[in-house]
Enzyme design. Structure first.
Site, mmCIF file in Angstrom:
data_model
loop_
_atom_site.group_PDB
_atom_site.id
_atom_site.type_symbol
_atom_site.label_atom_id
_atom_site.label_comp_id
_atom_site.label_asym_id
_atom_site.label_seq_id
_atom_site.Cartn_x
_atom_site.Cartn_y
_atom_site.Cartn_z
ATOM 1 C CB SER A 117 -7.143 17.799 56.741
ATOM 2 O OG SER A 117 -8.350 17.826 56.004
ATOM 3 C CE1 TYR A 149 -4.396 18.891 51.806
ATOM 4 C CE2 TYR A 149 -6.599 17.983 52.108
ATOM 5 C CZ TYR A 149 -5.609 18.872 52.487
ATOM 6 O OH TYR A 149 -5.805 19.748 53.539
HETATM 7 P P1 NDP Z 1 -4.307 28.992 52.801
HETATM 8 O O1 NDP Z 1 -4.032 28.665 51.362
HETATM 9 O O2 NDP Z 1 -5.193 30.142 53.098
HETATM 10 O O3 NDP Z 1 -2.918 29.175 53.576
HETATM 11 C C1 NDP Z 1 -1.878 28.260 53.387
HETATM 12 C C2 NDP Z 1 -0.606 28.778 54.017
HETATM 13 O O4 NDP Z 1 0.426 27.802 53.811
HETATM 14 C C3 NDP Z 1 -0.129 30.076 53.402
HETATM 15 O O5 NDP Z 1 0.300 30.955 54.415
HETATM 16 C C4 NDP Z 1 1.050 29.652 52.546
HETATM 17 O O6 NDP Z 1 2.050 30.671 52.527
HETATM 18 C C5 NDP Z 1 1.585 28.454 53.326
HETATM 19 N N1 NDP Z 1 2.373 27.592 52.462
HETATM 20 C C6 NDP Z 1 1.939 26.821 51.435
HETATM 21 N N2 NDP Z 1 2.976 26.239 50.819
HETATM 22 C C7 NDP Z 1 4.103 26.649 51.472
HETATM 23 C C8 NDP Z 1 5.495 26.401 51.310
HETATM 24 N N3 NDP Z 1 5.941 25.596 50.333
HETATM 25 N N4 NDP Z 1 6.359 26.992 52.157
HETATM 26 C C9 NDP Z 1 5.911 27.793 53.137
HETATM 27 N N5 NDP Z 1 4.624 28.066 53.349
HETATM 28 C C10 NDP Z 1 3.718 27.508 52.515
HETATM 29 O O7 NDP Z 1 -4.917 27.645 53.404
HETATM 30 P P2 NDP Z 1 -5.457 27.270 54.878
HETATM 31 O O8 NDP Z 1 -5.183 28.328 55.847
HETATM 32 O O9 NDP Z 1 -6.844 26.780 54.715
HETATM 33 O O10 NDP Z 1 -4.559 25.992 55.166
HETATM 34 C C11 NDP Z 1 -3.700 25.873 56.288
HETATM 35 C C12 NDP Z 1 -3.553 24.404 56.610
HETATM 36 O O11 NDP Z 1 -4.827 23.860 56.941
HETATM 37 C C13 NDP Z 1 -3.033 23.540 55.458
HETATM 38 O O12 NDP Z 1 -2.125 22.595 55.977
HETATM 39 C C14 NDP Z 1 -4.292 22.858 54.934
HETATM 40 O O13 NDP Z 1 -4.005 21.635 54.303
HETATM 41 C C15 NDP Z 1 -5.059 22.668 56.215
HETATM 42 N N6 NDP Z 1 -6.500 22.495 56.116
HETATM 43 C C16 NDP Z 1 -7.279 23.390 55.447
HETATM 44 C C17 NDP Z 1 -8.660 23.204 55.413
HETATM 45 C C18 NDP Z 1 -9.568 24.103 54.651
HETATM 46 O O14 NDP Z 1 -10.694 23.693 54.320
HETATM 47 N N7 NDP Z 1 -9.189 25.360 54.379
HETATM 48 C C19 NDP Z 1 -9.283 22.107 56.140
HETATM 49 C C20 NDP Z 1 -8.373 21.224 56.788
HETATM 50 C C21 NDP Z 1 -7.028 21.437 56.799
HETATM 51 P P3 NDP Z 1 2.841 31.160 51.225
HETATM 52 O O15 NDP Z 1 1.989 30.808 50.030
HETATM 53 O O16 NDP Z 1 3.026 32.619 51.430
HETATM 54 O O17 NDP Z 1 4.111 30.414 51.290
HETATM 55 C C1 8X3 Z 2 -9.181 20.390 53.584
HETATM 56 C C2 8X3 Z 2 -10.547 19.860 53.764
HETATM 57 O O1 8X3 Z 2 -12.246 18.156 52.918
HETATM 58 O O2 8X3 Z 2 -11.073 19.501 51.245
HETATM 59 O O3 8X3 Z 2 -8.234 19.636 54.259
HETATM 60 O O4 8X3 Z 2 -9.940 17.747 52.396
HETATM 61 S S1 8X3 Z 2 -10.952 18.762 52.514
#
Ligand code: NDP
Ligand code: 8X3
Length: 253
Positions: A141, A154
């Site tokens: 991220s 985080y």
């Molecule tokens: P979502 O919440 O839309 O998706 C998150 C995914 O992670 C889901 O499929 C969820 O599946 C899975 N997950 C969470 N916890 C677990 C667990 N304990 N075991 C298995 N699977 C898990 O979020 P994003 O798609 O946005 O996030 C994906 C990645 O990108 C994350 O690592 C996030 O930190 C990162 N990120 C996101 C940003 C944003 O602004 N959206 C920016 C930068 C990075 P389920 O709940 O079914 O288990």
């Molecule tokens: C998710 C983006 O800016 O909320 O990783 O940390 S931010």
């Protein structure tokens, strides 16, 4: 012949969008997450539409035994064809000053974003080595590059992912395994709904006044990184909405 792409967190957001773009391009998939119904319905859709093999593994990345058992359940013919691991499962829980931190929230973030990624990598990396090469794509991220108010744990967990990407690259280089670190800024997925514990109004307000990234924007970049020629690796990619200059500077209209 395209080889398997193993995606964690394929039930929503970036992971689901990755599943779709790799499926559209004919890649067989191993899709994983905790919500089995979503995985099964994604499997049905992608199998019918693109005639590819889709394997569902339901596990919680925080549970080392579940991770291990799930991966051990794969047939040797599949294990021998895994080429790409997308370490995407992750979450933020809560946002506030360190002195008010909720210990359970901290544990969820560290256990998922750091330990979960390690548990999966520890199982898949030897398989990639055994297969003669591959690609590990870690979703970190902008929070792994910068810190911002209330982001403490985080941000620390994503700094750990960033460090692990660099460390893995050193460990993996002699095995012809690429390691790509992906660092997105604000993207509208279920991320903020999870962060604000189901408070959809607060989650929505994170994206007010500007156009955030979409899950598909990230998936396109991951697909591009994953499909470079064998001698080319994209090590580290920062992807921001055009309106975002840094974690804290977002131009809102
Ligand atoms: P979502 O919440 O839309 O998706 C998150 C995914 O992670 C889901 O499929 C969820 O599946 C899975 N997950 C969470 N916890 C677990 C667990 N304990 N075991 C298995 N699977 C898990 O979020 P994003 O798609 O946005 O996030 C994906 C990645 O990108 C994350 O690592 C996030 O930190 C990162 N990120 C996101 C940003 C944003 O602004 N959206 C920016 C930068 C990075 P389920 O709940 O079914 O288990
Ligand atoms: C998710 C983006 O800016 O909320 O990783 O940390 S931010």
């Amino acid at each position: 012949m395209n080889k398997y792409v193993f995606i964690t967190g394929a039930t929503a957001g970036f992971g689901e969008a990755c599943a779709r773009i790799f499926a559209q391009n004919g890649y067989p998939l191993i899709i994983t997450g905790r919500r089995a119904e979503r995985l099964e319905s994604l499997k049905d859709e992608l199998t019918n539409e693109y005639n590819i093999d889709v394997i569902v593994l339901t596990f919680d990345v925080r549970d080392q035994k579940e991770v291990s058992d799930a991966i051990n359940s794969l047939e040797d013919s599949v294990l021998g064809q895994i080429h790409t691991l997308i370490n995407n499962a992750g979450l933020a829980v809560g946002r506030g000053p360190i002195q008010n931190g909720v210990l359970d929230d901290w544990e969820r973030m560290i256990d998922t974003n750091v330990k979960g990624l390690l548990f999966v990598t520890r199982k898949i990396a030897p398989i990639l080595i055994n297969n003669g090469g591959g690609h590990i794509i870690n979703v970190a991220s902008i929070a792994g590059k910068e810190v911002y108010p209330g982001g403490n744990v985080y941000c620390a967990s994503k700094h750990a992912v960033d460090a692990l990407s660099r460390a893995m690259r050193i460990d993996m280089v002699e095995h012809r395994i690429k390691v790509t670190n992906i660092a997105p800024g604000a993207a509208e997925t279920e991320f903020s709904i999870v962060r604000f514990k189901g408070d959809k109004d607060t989650a929505k307000s994170v994206y007010d006044g500007y156009e955030p990234l979409r899950a598909e924007d990230i998936a396109e970049v991951i697909f591009f990184a994953a499909t470079r020629p064998a001698h080319v690796t994209l090590n580290d990619i920062v992807i921001m909405p055009t309106a975002q200059a840094s974690s804290m500077v977002i131009h809102k209209e």
